[in-house]
Write a protein that holds these residues in place. Sequence first.
Motif, mmCIF file in Angstrom:
data_model
loop_
_atom_site.group_PDB
_atom_site.id
_atom_site.type_symbol
_atom_site.label_atom_id
_atom_site.label_comp_id
_atom_site.label_asym_id
_atom_site.label_seq_id
_atom_site.Cartn_x
_atom_site.Cartn_y
_atom_site.Cartn_z
ATOM 1 N N GLN A 262 0.848 -1.196 0.000
ATOM 2 C CA GLN A 262 0.000 0.000 0.000
ATOM 3 C C GLN A 262 0.888 1.252 0.000
ATOM 4 O O GLN A 262 0.889 2.020 0.958
ATOM 5 C CB GLN A 262 -0.920 0.011 1.222
ATOM 6 N N SER A 264 0.575 4.033 -1.369
ATOM 7 C CA SER A 264 -0.147 5.305 -1.248
ATOM 8 C C SER A 264 -0.322 5.721 0.205
ATOM 9 O O SER A 264 -0.550 6.896 0.503
ATOM 10 C CB SER A 264 -1.523 5.196 -1.917
ATOM 11 N N ALA A 265 -0.200 4.755 1.132
ATOM 12 C CA ALA A 265 -0.362 5.069 2.553
ATOM 13 C C ALA A 265 0.777 5.936 3.078
ATOM 14 O O ALA A 265 0.653 6.536 4.151
ATOM 15 C CB ALA A 265 -0.443 3.780 3.369
ATOM 16 N N ALA A 267 1.771 8.744 1.887
ATOM 17 C CA ALA A 267 1.272 10.120 1.910
ATOM 18 C C ALA A 267 0.334 10.339 3.095
ATOM 19 O O ALA A 267 0.355 11.405 3.725
ATOM 20 C CB ALA A 267 0.545 10.431 0.598
ATOM 21 N N TRP A 268 -0.486 9.330 3.416
ATOM 22 C CA TRP A 268 -1.406 9.470 4.542
ATOM 23 C C TRP A 268 -0.651 9.561 5.869
ATOM 24 O O TRP A 268 -1.007 10.339 6.751
ATOM 25 C CB TRP A 268 -2.373 8.281 4.577
ATOM 26 N N ALA A 269 0.389 8.761 6.018
ATOM 27 C CA ALA A 269 1.178 8.797 7.245
ATOM 28 C C ALA A 269 1.874 10.145 7.400
ATOM 29 O O ALA A 269 1.896 10.735 8.493
ATOM 30 C CB ALA A 269 2.202 7.669 7.250
ATOM 31 N N ASP A 270 2.435 10.655 6.297
ATOM 32 C CA ASP A 270 3.096 11.961 6.347
ATOM 33 C C ASP A 270 2.094 13.069 6.659
ATOM 34 O O ASP A 270 2.375 13.969 7.464
ATOM 35 C CB ASP A 270 3.795 12.253 5.011
ATOM 36 N N ALA A 271 0.941 13.008 6.007
ATOM 37 C CA ALA A 271 -0.085 14.023 6.241
ATOM 38 C C ALA A 271 -0.583 13.960 7.682
ATOM 39 O O ALA A 271 -0.829 14.995 8.318
ATOM 40 C CB ALA A 271 -1.254 13.827 5.271
ATOM 41 N N GLY A 272 -0.718 12.740 8.214
ATOM 42 C CA GLY A 272 -1.160 12.591 9.596
ATOM 43 C C GLY A 272 -0.175 13.208 10.575
ATOM 44 O O GLY A 272 -0.575 13.897 11.523
ATOM 45 N N TRP A 318 -2.984 1.556 8.514
ATOM 46 C CA TRP A 318 -3.932 2.501 9.091
ATOM 47 C C TRP A 318 -3.635 2.738 10.574
ATOM 48 O O TRP A 318 -3.724 3.860 11.061
ATOM 49 C CB TRP A 318 -5.357 1.989 8.887
ATOM 50 N N THR A 321 -0.642 4.954 10.578
ATOM 51 C CA THR A 321 -0.998 6.350 10.335
ATOM 52 C C THR A 321 -1.522 7.017 11.599
ATOM 53 O O THR A 321 -1.187 8.170 11.897
ATOM 54 C CB THR A 321 -2.055 6.447 9.212
ATOM 55 N N THR A 325 0.285 10.134 13.488
ATOM 56 C CA THR A 325 -0.475 11.349 13.794
ATOM 57 C C THR A 325 -0.302 11.728 15.262
ATOM 58 O O THR A 325 -0.091 12.904 15.600
ATOM 59 C CB THR A 325 -1.963 11.153 13.481
#
Length: 427
Positions: A262, A264-265, A267-272, A318, A321, A325
């Motif tokens: 995954q 693409s995750a 970016a989610w971890a960085d954004a979090g 998840w 992430t 966060t």
Amino acid sequence: MAVLRLPSAARTFATALIGRLSYGTVFLSLTLALATGHGSVSRAGEVVAVFAVALAGLAPLRARLIDRHGIRRVLLPLALSYATALVGLAAATWRPATPLWLLELLAVAAGSAAPPLGPTMRTLWRTMCGEDQALMQRAFSLDTVAEEVIGISGPLLVGLLILVANPATGVLLSAVLVAVGTVAMMTSPVIGTVSARAAAQASAGSTEGGNGERRKGSGRTMSRSLSRILDILDPVSAAAGVGIGLGAQSLAIVAFAVRHHQPSAIAWADAGMSAGSILGGLAYGAISWRISSRARLPLLTAALGLSVAVAALAPNVWVLTAITTASGVFVSPLMACAYLVADELADERSRTSAGMWVNNAFNAGSSGGYAAMGPAIARMPLSWCFVVAAAPVVVGAGVAQAWRSRTGSRQAQPLSDATAETEALSV
């Protein structure tokens, strides 16, 4: 927010942020311009690395020049020189035939002249807030959160720009931002106040010194530089540990996402983490703390280290992430606290340098941690890599606490006559 209601604060901060946005756009813009215009990612990486080394390696010297000679006399020439070099890079990357040596020469010129807008702004916050430590805490928290927002918005702006223009346009935009922001910043009355105070101090130091003492003082430059770093060892060690840990963690996150198929995750971890950092910074600035900033620093650092280690327990991307966060909640408060401690411990004629040492420790640590994590990922279970990433953060907390205990709860104190005279002779 109360700090923005201080005289000239909103104006000064806004113009500084315009200039600082240049650092949020320049790295990605330069990388994309080189990679697309010259067809070589390796060449792009080489030129950007040269730029980054020149920027970081000479950062303490540029900050010291501002401390010695004043903001107006140093910051504006640096900003305009930096902008000119970026314009040259934009023109060179627009043309695919530009030789590598010329690109590297322009990158060195740009990196060498990059103006320390962040450390300078933190020095100006001290002038505007005076000795009100509660206001200083809010100001530094706001400043650190703004840096986090720039780190997010800069690449997004570049991403939108390259949809409609040549990537080299982003390099040109970076030049415009730093030139416009710095020139506008120079019109702030706060700059005039700081410059007048620096001129008065330099004049007083020159009168007290004398040529004989000046010659005697010149041999002490090295010991004075070492003394300044030792004075702020706790925030520098904390920032270095955090930089190493977060740099290592970022590569471990990449490996984790790839192994779970995954990517693409990432970016989610960085954004979090960024979202957590922004929220944490805003909350930190609003709290009235009962313990000193020096006491808070190792506690915040240790809390971040433990939260990084908890990522070793993540079963999927998840949960990872969510953990990153939560880790981010400590990042902005910790860096705001480190800058505040450095400001408190530094004397008035070395505050810009003190902030730059903290900033450089974090950036250098981040690069080193990222590089060191590669071999670790190849040699040990991925869960243990997060524990390894947490280790330097916890060590940084320990060093900060040990140095604080050794030197006591000293905050910024007026220089003794002898020390003030020696410092004045080095200017």
